[in-house]
Design an enzyme around this catalytic site. Structure first.
Site, short mmCIF file in Angstrom:
data_model
loop_
_atom_site.label_atom_id
_atom_site.label_comp_id
_atom_site.label_asym_id
_atom_site.label_seq_id
_atom_site.Cartn_x
_atom_site.Cartn_y
_atom_site.Cartn_z
N HIS B 145 -44.09 -9.60 54.92
CA HIS B 145 -42.81 -10.33 55.35
C HIS B 145 -42.46 -11.47 54.41
CE1 HIS B 145 -40.47 -13.07 58.27
NE2 HIS B 145 -40.14 -11.91 58.77
N ASP B 222 -51.94 -12.19 57.83
CA ASP B 222 -50.62 -12.59 58.71
C ASP B 222 -50.53 -11.82 59.96
OD1 ASP B 222 -48.28 -12.64 59.96
OD2 ASP B 222 -47.17 -12.15 58.02
N GLN B 225 -47.78 -9.60 63.78
CA GLN B 225 -47.51 -8.45 64.53
C GLN B 225 -48.80 -8.01 65.24
OE1 GLN B 225 -44.51 -7.01 65.28
NE2 GLN B 225 -43.31 -8.48 63.59
N LYS B 248 -43.72 -13.70 69.79
CA LYS B 248 -43.70 -12.18 69.90
C LYS B 248 -45.03 -11.86 70.68
CE LYS B 248 -42.74 -11.95 64.76
NZ LYS B 248 -41.32 -11.58 64.92
N CYS B 388 -36.49 -8.89 56.93
CA CYS B 388 -37.06 -10.06 55.98
C CYS B 388 -38.54 -9.61 55.33
CB CYS B 388 -37.78 -10.95 57.07
SG CYS B 388 -36.34 -11.85 57.90
#
Lengths: 150, 430
Positions: B145, B222, B225, B248, B388
């Site tokens: 991202h 990261d 998600q 999220k 993104c």
């Protein structure tokens, strides 16, 4: 919301059979505009013959609205005096900013009246405006270059 | 779908942890609404998740009954507010298996968490692990991202270090074929995505971790998600930092998390300066509190943290193993269903293994904006564009993609609505 207000036949027709697409020479100015939120892009060239826009050629990629808009622009602006073309530009920008409340003047906007429905979709207004913003930029650059040369 | 018979004695599908999706849906008020005259099919959870009543009520209750600033009041409300805020920190720590709540830094989102770590590095850092200059290297990947690309590009501009990246294979997996060369003695940090927000790929990190340890670099994941969808244990994963975001995972916007090893956090310089992060302040100079306070200057997002705590409770109650299994079954169903749509191409793994519940695709000859617009007219909410993550689009030479992403409240009926909607898209643009 009625989808067919957005995807008018005229728009789909210009999308499937674009007019004047492809980059041509000679040209007075060449600009590249992108829509950073969606990745749509257009390269647009204008050729001048004195006070007249003798050609608008373009190439790009994007959604049906952005591509059809460029095709309509080509038809509307090619062969017009610069001042007239900018007046059409202003009318189109006003229509797009009107949130669907403005009744477009078909005399001025011709096929571009089909975009009246787009103004009701805030997320798509920028798609319709992409090529028109590129046109304004290109005309301004072309005029500035001519003045330098004089 | 093929049906497999699993021999007795092997783990059976029936043994998998499950939950009642309809009961879960009843907790999400928004799922009842209509969009453009159709039942809402919210397939954009990878963008942001919907919020259950329990989270909405926790935020409302905080403002209605406990609101006060944290960490600076002697009064009752201030004490309650601080307990709620710090309680949320402890819940998040337990949720990801952190050794201590002090390893949880609240940020505004995952982007800030990634920037915070990038700003820990510099030409003049006290700790050599964070000292960076020409000749040093930072490794990311092509499937990041933008939030895990741009902070490192800016860092390289500040210090003269070099940015390098893993590629992506044709099937949408991380290309580790040049791992030994890419991660080397010059590498200071490897920061890669755990689960891709576009391809859905869940990256296996074991080989990378091993290599990072061999060369003495640091490893950041990261997890924006992955933490909402998969069980996470930061000790098991043997990483140094992870970033994720509340919105999220059923929580409000405005609250993100940086987890870091305590010793590393305390070796890093402050990020933003201000109140709540100092030990003493004199006009001639200041000293700073240890983490996490060091990185939480100013009044933090208190209600949002309380909401995140409630979200963590909600997910824990259902069980992250069950959430992950729901995602897996739904993804298997969706991959099969989408395969029936003519001219549809999936970008990312086409099998429900090593991937999460996020599926990106194109319909030949139809721009994703047009796909998204027609789907919206049918109540189906998907994301369109470059998500993104522009380098992924470049990698596969597509200007944009349509993405459907699921969560614990997503049903097979909603996947069916998507597939029916795509038929409609094809009719409009035929």
């Amino acid at each position: 919301m009625q989808l067919d207000q957005l995807y008018q036949e005229i728009i789909l027709d210009h999308y499937k059979h674009p007019k004047g697409r492809g980059l041509r020479e000679p040209y007075a100015a060449d600009v590249h505009h992108v829509n950073p939120t969606c990745g749509d892009e257009i390269t647009l060239r204008v050729a001048l013959d004195g006070e007249t826009i003798s050609d608008v050629s373009y190439d790009g990629q994007g959604c049906s609205i952005s591509q059809a808009s460029a095709s309509v622009l080509h038809e509307l602006v090619t062969g017009r005096k610069i001042a007239d073309a900018l007046a059409v530009h202003a009318a189109f920008v006003e229509l797009m900013g009107g949130k669907g409340q403005i009744v477009p003047d078909e005399e001025v906007l011709e096929d571009a009246v089909a975009f009246a429905g787009v103004a009701k979709y805030p997320a798509r207004v920028k798609c319709a405006l992409l090529s028109w913003m590129a046109l304004k930029d290109a005309v301004a650059q072309a005029v500035a270059l001519e003045k330098e040369e004089v | 779908m093929t049906t497999l018979t699993i021999p007795a004695g092997m783990p059976q599908y029936d043994d998998k942890p499950r939950f009642d999706v309809e009961r879960v849906r009843a907790d999400f008020p928004i799922l009842d609404r209509e969009v453009n005259g159709h039942r809402l099919a919210y397939l954009d959870s990878g963008n942001t998740s919907q919020k259950p009543r329990q989270v909405i009520e926790a935020v409302a209750d905080y403002y209605a009954r406990h609101n006060a600033n944290v960490a600076r009041s002697v009064h009752t409300l201030g004490t309650e507010s601080t307990e709620l805020y710090e309680g949320a920190r402890a819940k998040v720590a337990a949720f990801i298996g952190a050794n201590s709540p002090d390893e949880i830094v609240f940020t505004k989102n995952a982007t800030e968490a990634l920037n915070l770590v990038a700003h820990g590095f510099g030409s003049h850092a006290d700790d050599p692990r964070f000292r960076l200059g020409p000749g040093d290297e930072i490794v990311i990947s092509e499937m990041e991202h933008h939030s895990n690309i741009v902070p490192w590009q800016l860092l390289c501009q500040r210090t003269g270090a070099t940015l390098r990246w893993f590629g992506i294979t044709e099937s949408g997996r991380l290309d580790e074929s040049n791992l030994e060369e890419l991660v080397n003695e010059r590498t200071k940090i490897v920061s890669i995505v755990h689960m891709s927000n576009v391809l859905g790929t869940v990256n296996a990190t074991a080989r990378i971790t091993q290599r990072v340890r061999e060369v003495g670099a640091l490893l950041m994941l990261d997890c924006s998600q992955s933490v909402p969808h998969l069980p996470m244990d930061v000790v098991d994963y043997d990483v140094d930092f992870i970033a994720f975001t509340g919105h999220k995972m059923l929580a409000p916007t405005g609250i993100g998390v940086l987890w870091g090893r305590q010793e590393l956090l305390n070796a890093m310089p402050p990020f933003l300066g201000g109140g709540s992060m100092i030990e003493t302040v004199k006009l001639t100079g200041s000293t700073y509190l240890p983490a996490p306070a060091r990185f939480e200057a100013g009044t933090p997002p208190i209600a949002q943290a309380v909401g995140l705590g409630a979200a963590v409770d909600y997910l824990t109650e259902i069980g992250m193993d069950a959430v992950a299994w729901h995602d897996k079954e739904l993804t298997a169903y969706a991959l099969d269903a989408l395969a029936t749509v003519p001219d549809l191409r999936i970008y990312g793994p086409e099998v429900p293994v090593g991937r999460g519940a996020t599926i990106s695709f194109t319909l030949k000859g139809i721009h994703p904006h047009d796909v998204g617009q027609v789907l919206d007219s049918l109540g189906v909410q998907v994301r369109v564009g470059h998500h993104c993550a522009r380098p992924i689009c470049d990698r596969f030479s597509v200007p944009a993609l349509t993405r459907a992403s699921f969560y614990l409240y997503t049903t097979t009926d909603e996947v069916d609505a998507l597939v029916r909607g795509l038929e409609q898209v094809r009719k409009v643009f035929a």
